[in-house]
Scaffold this motif. Structure first.
Motif, PDB file in Angstrom:
ATOM      1  N   GLN A   1       1.030  -1.011  -0.147  1.00 44.52           N
ATOM      2  CA  GLN A   1       0.003   0.024   0.070  1.00 44.52           C
ATOM      3  C   GLN A   1       0.825   1.351   0.056  1.00 44.52           C
ATOM      4  O   GLN A   1       1.656   1.373   0.991  1.00 44.52           O
ATOM      5  N   VAL A   2       0.648   2.021  -0.950  1.00 45.61           N
ATOM      6  CA  VAL A   2       1.552   3.409  -1.235  1.00 45.61           C
ATOM      7  C   VAL A   2       0.879   4.525  -0.071  1.00 45.61           C
ATOM      8  O   VAL A   2      -0.262   4.767  -0.324  1.00 45.61           O
ATOM      9  N   GLN A   3       1.931   5.046   0.525  1.00 41.55           N
ATOM     10  CA  GLN A   3       1.463   6.210   1.206  1.00 41.55           C
ATOM     11  C   GLN A   3       2.446   7.279   0.924  1.00 41.55           C
ATOM     12  O   GLN A   3       3.679   6.986   0.960  1.00 41.55           O
ATOM     13  N   LEU A   4       1.851   8.478   1.183  1.00 43.06           N
ATOM     14  CA  LEU A   4       2.698   9.862   1.393  1.00 43.06           C
ATOM     15  C   LEU A   4       2.700  10.384   2.660  1.00 43.06           C
ATOM     16  O   LEU A   4       1.628  10.593   2.994  1.00 43.06           O
ATOM     17  N   VAL A   5       3.882  10.415   3.320  1.00 43.91           N
ATOM     18  CA  VAL A   5       4.066  11.000   4.626  1.00 43.91           C
ATOM     19  C   VAL A   5       4.535  12.194   4.736  1.00 43.91           C
ATOM     20  O   VAL A   5       5.906  12.432   4.132  1.00 43.91           O
ATOM     21  N   GLU A   6       3.707  13.210   5.088  1.00 41.81           N
ATOM     22  CA  GLU A   6       3.991  14.717   5.114  1.00 41.81           C
ATOM     23  C   GLU A   6       4.755  15.081   6.423  1.00 41.81           C
ATOM     24  O   GLU A   6       4.297  14.577   7.479  1.00 41.81           O
ATOM     25  N   SER A   7       5.419  16.028   6.473  1.00 38.25           N
ATOM     26  CA  SER A   7       5.806  16.599   7.785  1.00 38.25           C
ATOM     27  C   SER A   7       6.335  18.199   7.411  1.00 38.25           C
ATOM     28  O   SER A   7       6.781  18.441   6.331  1.00 38.25           O
ATOM     29  N   GLY A   8       6.383  18.977   8.423  1.00 38.30           N
ATOM     30  CA  GLY A   8       7.011  20.033   8.353  1.00 38.30           C
ATOM     31  C   GLY A   8       6.045  21.541   8.531  1.00 38.30           C
ATOM     32  O   GLY A   8       6.792  22.629   8.447  1.00 38.30           O
ATOM     33  N   GLY A   9       4.679  20.973   8.536  1.00 40.98           N
ATOM     34  CA  GLY A   9       3.651  22.332   8.783  1.00 40.98           C
ATOM     35  C   GLY A   9       3.888  22.945  10.133  1.00 40.98           C
ATOM     36  O   GLY A   9       4.662  22.166  10.841  1.00 40.98           O
ATOM     37  N   GLY A  10       3.192  23.776  10.361  1.00 46.71           N
ATOM     38  CA  GLY A  10       3.353  24.764  11.695  1.00 46.71           C
ATOM     39  C   GLY A  10       2.657  26.035  11.402  1.00 46.71           C
ATOM     40  O   GLY A  10       2.180  26.554  10.307  1.00 46.71           O
ATOM     41  N   LEU A  11       3.130  26.688  12.628  1.00 51.93           N
ATOM     42  CA  LEU A  11       2.796  28.248  12.899  1.00 51.93           C
ATOM     43  C   LEU A  11       3.867  29.177  12.629  1.00 51.93           C
ATOM     44  O   LEU A  11       4.979  28.632  13.224  1.00 51.93           O
ATOM     45  N   VAL A  12       3.732  30.189  11.820  1.00 53.00           N
ATOM     46  CA  VAL A  12       5.076  30.884  11.718  1.00 53.00           C
ATOM     47  C   VAL A  12       4.513  32.435  11.470  1.00 53.00           C
ATOM     48  O   VAL A  12       3.516  32.581  10.922  1.00 53.00           O
ATOM     49  N   GLN A  13       5.562  33.224  11.873  1.00 49.34           N
ATOM     50  CA  GLN A  13       5.047  34.715  11.595  1.00 49.34           C
ATOM     51  C   GLN A  13       5.258  35.104  10.004  1.00 49.34           C
ATOM     52  O   GLN A  13       6.183  34.423   9.573  1.00 49.34           O
ATOM     53  N   ALA A  14       4.636  36.011   9.643  1.00 51.21           N
ATOM     54  CA  ALA A  14       4.865  36.456   8.477  1.00 51.21           C
ATOM     55  C   ALA A  14       6.320  36.945   8.162  1.00 51.21           C
ATOM     56  O   ALA A  14       7.003  37.405   9.143  1.00 51.21           O
ATOM     57  N   GLY A  15       6.976  36.727   6.940  1.00 52.40           N
ATOM     58  CA  GLY A  15       8.257  36.625   6.841  1.00 52.40           C
ATOM     59  C   GLY A  15       9.153  35.468   6.975  1.00 52.40           C
ATOM     60  O   GLY A  15      10.317  35.395   6.708  1.00 52.40           O
ATOM     61  N   GLY A  16       8.853  34.595   7.832  1.00 50.55           N
ATOM     62  CA  GLY A  16       9.389  33.500   8.151  1.00 50.55           C
ATOM     63  C   GLY A  16       9.385  32.274   7.312  1.00 50.55           C
ATOM     64  O   GLY A  16       9.082  32.479   6.029  1.00 50.55           O
ATOM     65  N   SER A  17       9.742  31.392   7.651  1.00 50.71           N
ATOM     66  CA  SER A  17      10.025  30.190   6.826  1.00 50.71           C
ATOM     67  C   SER A  17       9.542  28.737   7.292  1.00 50.71           C
ATOM     68  O   SER A  17       9.743  28.622   8.592  1.00 50.71           O
ATOM     69  N   LEU A  18       9.262  27.957   6.361  1.00 51.67           N
ATOM     70  CA  LEU A  18       9.178  26.488   6.642  1.00 51.67           C
ATOM     71  C   LEU A  18       9.686  25.512   5.604  1.00 51.67           C
ATOM     72  O   LEU A  18       9.602  26.177   4.534  1.00 51.67           O
ATOM     73  N   ARG A  19       9.642  24.383   5.927  1.00 49.55           N
ATOM     74  CA  ARG A  19      10.156  23.432   4.899  1.00 49.55           C
ATOM     75  C   ARG A  19       9.395  22.342   5.207  1.00 49.55           C
ATOM     76  O   ARG A  19       9.298  21.678   6.091  1.00 49.55           O
ATOM     77  N   LEU A  20       8.553  21.749   4.050  1.00 47.79           N
ATOM     78  CA  LEU A  20       7.835  20.642   4.000  1.00 47.79           C
ATOM     79  C   LEU A  20       8.533  19.679   3.363  1.00 47.79           C
ATOM     80  O   LEU A  20       9.217  19.741   2.433  1.00 47.79           O
ATOM     81  N   SER A  21       8.085  18.306   3.678  1.00 46.49           N
ATOM     82  CA  SER A  21       8.774  17.143   3.248  1.00 46.49           C
ATOM     83  C   SER A  21       7.564  16.180   2.935  1.00 46.49           C
ATOM     84  O   SER A  21       6.640  16.210   3.680  1.00 46.49           O
ATOM     85  N   CYS A  22       7.744  15.446   2.086  1.00 40.24           N
ATOM     86  CA  CYS A  22       6.562  14.353   1.624  1.00 40.24           C
ATOM     87  C   CYS A  22       7.466  13.295   1.193  1.00 40.24           C
ATOM     88  O   CYS A  22       8.243  13.106   0.017  1.00 40.24           O
ATOM     89  N   ALA A  23       7.555  12.060   1.926  1.00 38.52           N
ATOM     90  CA  ALA A  23       8.119  10.726   1.563  1.00 38.52           C
ATOM     91  C   ALA A  23       7.160   9.573   0.853  1.00 38.52           C
ATOM     92  O   ALA A  23       6.230   9.332   1.697  1.00 38.52           O
TER      93      ALA A  23
END
Length: 119
Positions: A1-23
């Motif tokens: 069974q194929v699954q896509l596992v995401e991570s990296g979301g969250g709360l950040v202030q304007a101007g900030g950065s986030l990195r999402l991953s999906c395996a």
């Protein structure tokens, strides 16, 4: 069974950065392209960025110059580096993987990860 596992979301202030991953987990013969979509409350799901197996990328105009999509073929993982985030980037972000199957190309979707940008 194929699954896509995401991570990296969250709360950040304007101007900030986030990195999402999906395996990708599970058996998948090959991958055509990988991408990220997002859906804000009350709005339709929209394309954010895609990357082909050759590394060609495509971005929504609203994120050009701020977001960068990349993939690691050996790890079957796609990333989305998000910089200079704006409140209007707030949405649930979904990973998408298109793979050839016996019945034709098929789209797999992740469960979604929330990104919230505060002003």
């Amino acid at each position: 069974q194929v699954q896509l596992v995401e991570s990296g979301g969250g709360l950040v202030q304007a101007g900030g950065s986030l990195r999402l991953s999906c395996a990708v987990s599970g058996r998948m013969f090959s991958i055509n392209y990988m991408g990220w979509y997002r859906q804000a409350p009350g709005k339709q799901r929209e394309l954010v960025a895609t990357v082909t197996s050759a590394g060609d990328t495509n971005y929504a105009d609203s994120v050009k110059g701020r977001f960068t999509i990349s993939r690691d073929n050996a790890k079957r993982t796609v990333y989305l580096q998000m910089n200079s985030l704006k409140p209007e980037d707030t949405a649930v972000y979904y990973c998408n993987v298109n793979s050839p199957t016996t019945w034709g190309p098929y789209d797999y979707w992740g469960q979604g990860t929330q990104v919230t940008v505060s002003s």
